[in-house]
Motif scaffolding. Structure first.
Motif, PDB file in Angstrom:
ATOM      1  N   ALA A 207       1.140  -1.253  -0.473  1.00  6.30           N
ATOM      2  CA  ALA A 207      -0.201  -0.096   0.373  1.00  6.30           C
ATOM      3  C   ALA A 207       1.253   1.268  -0.103  1.00  6.30           C
ATOM      4  N   LEU A 208       0.074   2.693  -0.921  1.00 11.43           N
ATOM      5  CA  LEU A 208       1.359   3.365  -1.027  1.00 11.43           C
ATOM      6  C   LEU A 208       0.574   4.052  -0.229  1.00 11.43           C
ATOM      7  N   HIS A 209       0.833   5.429   0.638  1.00 12.01           N
ATOM      8  CA  HIS A 209      -0.508   6.694   1.150  1.00 12.01           C
ATOM      9  C   HIS A 209      -0.819   7.425  -0.555  1.00 12.01           C
ATOM     10  N   ALA A 210      -1.927   7.660  -0.741  1.00 15.00           N
ATOM     11  CA  ALA A 210      -2.261   8.237  -1.832  1.00 15.00           C
ATOM     12  C   ALA A 210      -3.766   9.439  -1.106  1.00 15.00           C
ATOM     13  N   GLU A 211      -3.247  10.709  -1.314  1.00 18.80           N
ATOM     14  CA  GLU A 211      -4.810  11.585  -0.768  1.00 18.80           C
ATOM     15  C   GLU A 211      -5.528  12.160  -2.577  1.00 18.80           C
ATOM     16  N   GLN A 212      -6.351  12.396  -1.980  1.00 18.38           N
ATOM     17  CA  GLN A 212      -7.331  13.535  -3.712  1.00 18.38           C
ATOM     18  C   GLN A 212      -6.873  12.095  -5.019  1.00 18.38           C
TER      19      GLN A 212
ATOM     20  N   CYS B 283      -1.197   7.091 -13.372  1.00 19.18           N
ATOM     21  CA  CYS B 283      -1.234   6.085 -13.523  1.00 19.18           C
ATOM     22  C   CYS B 283      -2.738   5.235 -14.136  1.00 19.18           C
ATOM     23  N   PRO B 284      -2.335   4.236 -14.959  1.00 13.65           N
ATOM     24  CA  PRO B 284      -3.475   3.323 -15.233  1.00 13.65           C
ATOM     25  C   PRO B 284      -3.751   2.323 -13.925  1.00 13.65           C
ATOM     26  N   ILE B 285      -5.301   2.470 -13.816  1.00 19.87           N
ATOM     27  CA  ILE B 285      -6.059   1.547 -12.838  1.00 19.87           C
ATOM     28  C   ILE B 285      -5.545   0.257 -13.283  1.00 19.87           C
ATOM     29  N   HIS B 286      -5.086  -0.880 -12.222  1.00 17.78           N
ATOM     30  CA  HIS B 286      -4.319  -2.284 -12.800  1.00 17.78           C
ATOM     31  C   HIS B 286      -6.349  -3.291 -12.479  1.00 17.78           C
ATOM     32  N   ASP B 287      -6.448  -2.871 -11.257  1.00 22.64           N
ATOM     33  CA  ASP B 287      -7.366  -2.966 -10.225  1.00 22.64           C
ATOM     34  C   ASP B 287      -8.942  -2.335  -9.715  1.00 22.64           C
ATOM     35  N   LEU B 288      -9.714  -2.981  -8.957  1.00 25.45           N
ATOM     36  CA  LEU B 288     -10.057  -2.267  -8.081  1.00 25.45           C
ATOM     37  C   LEU B 288     -10.203  -4.385  -7.021  1.00 25.45           C
ATOM     38  N   ARG B 289      -9.620  -4.269  -5.723  1.00 31.89           N
ATOM     39  CA  ARG B 289     -10.125  -4.386  -5.290  1.00 31.89           C
ATOM     40  C   ARG B 289     -10.192  -4.669  -3.572  1.00 31.89           C
ATOM     41  N   GLU B 290     -10.916  -5.657  -2.857  1.00 35.64           N
ATOM     42  CA  GLU B 290     -12.215  -5.295  -1.832  1.00 35.64           C
ATOM     43  C   GLU B 290     -10.184  -6.042  -0.641  1.00 35.64           C
TER      44      GLU B 290
ATOM     45  N   VAL C  63      -6.076   0.106  -7.603  1.00 36.39           N
ATOM     46  CA  VAL C  63      -4.661  -0.389  -7.516  1.00 36.39           C
ATOM     47  C   VAL C  63      -4.271  -0.698  -8.140  1.00 36.39           C
ATOM     48  N   ILE C  64      -2.554  -0.348  -8.309  1.00 34.33           N
ATOM     49  CA  ILE C  64      -1.422   0.048  -9.497  1.00 34.33           C
ATOM     50  C   ILE C  64      -0.868  -0.577  -9.481  1.00 34.33           C
ATOM     51  N   ARG C  65       0.279  -0.876 -10.926  1.00 31.12           N
ATOM     52  CA  ARG C  65       1.012  -2.079 -11.191  1.00 31.12           C
ATOM     53  C   ARG C  65       2.092  -1.403 -11.299  1.00 31.12           C
ATOM     54  N   THR C  66       3.223  -1.317 -10.788  1.00 27.60           N
ATOM     55  CA  THR C  66       4.258  -0.372 -10.973  1.00 27.60           C
ATOM     56  C   THR C  66       5.760  -1.174 -10.523  1.00 27.60           C
ATOM     57  N   LYS C  67       7.145  -1.078 -11.432  1.00 32.75           N
ATOM     58  CA  LYS C  67       8.164  -1.099 -11.241  1.00 32.75           C
ATOM     59  C   LYS C  67       8.499  -0.884  -9.697  1.00 32.75           C
TER      60      LYS C  67
ATOM     61  N   ALA D 193      15.032  -5.336  -9.079  1.00 31.82           N
ATOM     62  CA  ALA D 193      13.551  -4.809  -9.556  1.00 31.82           C
ATOM     63  C   ALA D 193      12.382  -5.866 -10.290  1.00 31.82           C
ATOM     64  N   TRP D 194      11.158  -5.603 -10.032  1.00 35.75           N
ATOM     65  CA  TRP D 194      10.330  -6.865 -10.496  1.00 35.75           C
ATOM     66  C   TRP D 194       8.955  -5.705 -10.788  1.00 35.75           C
ATOM     67  N   THR D 195       7.937  -5.861 -11.251  1.00 34.08           N
ATOM     68  CA  THR D 195       6.808  -5.464 -10.861  1.00 34.08           C
ATOM     69  C   THR D 195       6.254  -5.657  -9.494  1.00 34.08           C
ATOM     70  N   ILE D 196       5.237  -4.929  -8.759  1.00 35.29           N
ATOM     71  CA  ILE D 196       4.175  -5.235  -7.831  1.00 35.29           C
ATOM     72  C   ILE D 196       2.500  -4.683  -8.234  1.00 35.29           C
ATOM     73  N   ASP D 197       1.977  -5.054  -7.509  1.00 35.39           N
ATOM     74  CA  ASP D 197       0.791  -4.041  -7.759  1.00 35.39           C
ATOM     75  C   ASP D 197       0.789  -4.260  -5.823  1.00 35.39           C
ATOM     76  N   VAL D 198       0.161  -2.467  -6.404  1.00 32.51           N
ATOM     77  CA  VAL D 198       0.061  -1.367  -4.723  1.00 32.51           C
ATOM     78  C   VAL D 198      -1.251  -0.801  -4.252  1.00 32.51           C
ATOM     79  N   SER D 199      -1.405  -1.138  -3.771  1.00 32.42           N
ATOM     80  CA  SER D 199      -3.291  -0.164  -3.140  1.00 32.42           C
ATOM     81  C   SER D 199      -3.219   1.451  -3.044  1.00 32.42           C
ATOM     82  N   LEU D 200      -3.773   2.140  -2.858  1.00 29.95           N
ATOM     83  CA  LEU D 200      -3.917   3.538  -2.838  1.00 29.95           C
ATOM     84  C   LEU D 200      -4.474   3.839  -1.952  1.00 29.95           C
TER      85      LEU D 200
END
Length: 160
Positions: free
Chosen positions: A41-46, A75-82, A95-99, A106-113
């Motif tokens: 998870a990454l801190h996100a506002e607005q 960035c593109p939305i990868h998914d919406l998750r509970e 959820v976004i997908r990013t390096k 380095a590799w790609t992961i999913d990160v929720s906002l």
């Protein structure tokens, strides 16, 4: 006969490490490695969704710590998750997908906002980000992948 794929050496990281999300322009962030959390998870506002070239995108504001500069990210939305929040209550998150980069790998992961402004760590790295990458977490050590004196916030200022 095919030789089996050589096994990658185990990398041991601390429960707190400097990490990068280079595709988002976020580098040298101090994150908690939280194997109790499935998703990072990454801190996100607005947070706002919009359409771009026929795809769903997200725009959000993040500030990695109180002294860091404000950063707007699209960035593109990868998914919406509970996803269960820190209180154990499920909530729908973008959820976004990013390096992801840690320990010079380095590799790609999913990160929720999520709004994490009141949390001690504005990013947590969950167990799914580490699985299949030969990573072990030392629960009593921090900053095993780099000298903590060299860890910087996103403004380039040394962390203390």
């Amino acid at each position: 006969m095919n030789d089996p794929k050589p096994k990658r050496a185990l990398t041991v990281i601390g429960w707190q490490e400097a990490v990068d999300l280079p595709d988002l322009g976020l580098t040298n962030m101090i994150a908690k490695i939280d194997t109790g959390a499935r998703t990072s998870a990454l801190h996100a506002e607005q947070i706002s969704r919009f359409e771009k070239d026929g795809a769903q995108w997200v725009r959000f504001h993040t500030k990695f710590d109180d002294e860091a500069r404000d950063v707007w990210i699209e960035c593109p939305i990868h998914d919406l998750r509970e996803i269960r929040n820190t209180s154990g209550q499920p909530e729908e998150r973008i959820v976004i997908r990013t390096k992801f980069r840690i320990a010079r790998r380095a590799w790609t992961i999913d990160v929720s906002l999520a709004e994490r402004g009141e949390m001690q760590f504005r990013m947590i790295v969950g167990r799914s980000a580490l699985s299949k990458h030969a990573i072990a977490v030392h629960t009593r050590a921090r900053f095993l992948t780099q000298d903590p004196a060299k860890a910087l916030d996103i403004t380039g200022k040394a962390k203390t």
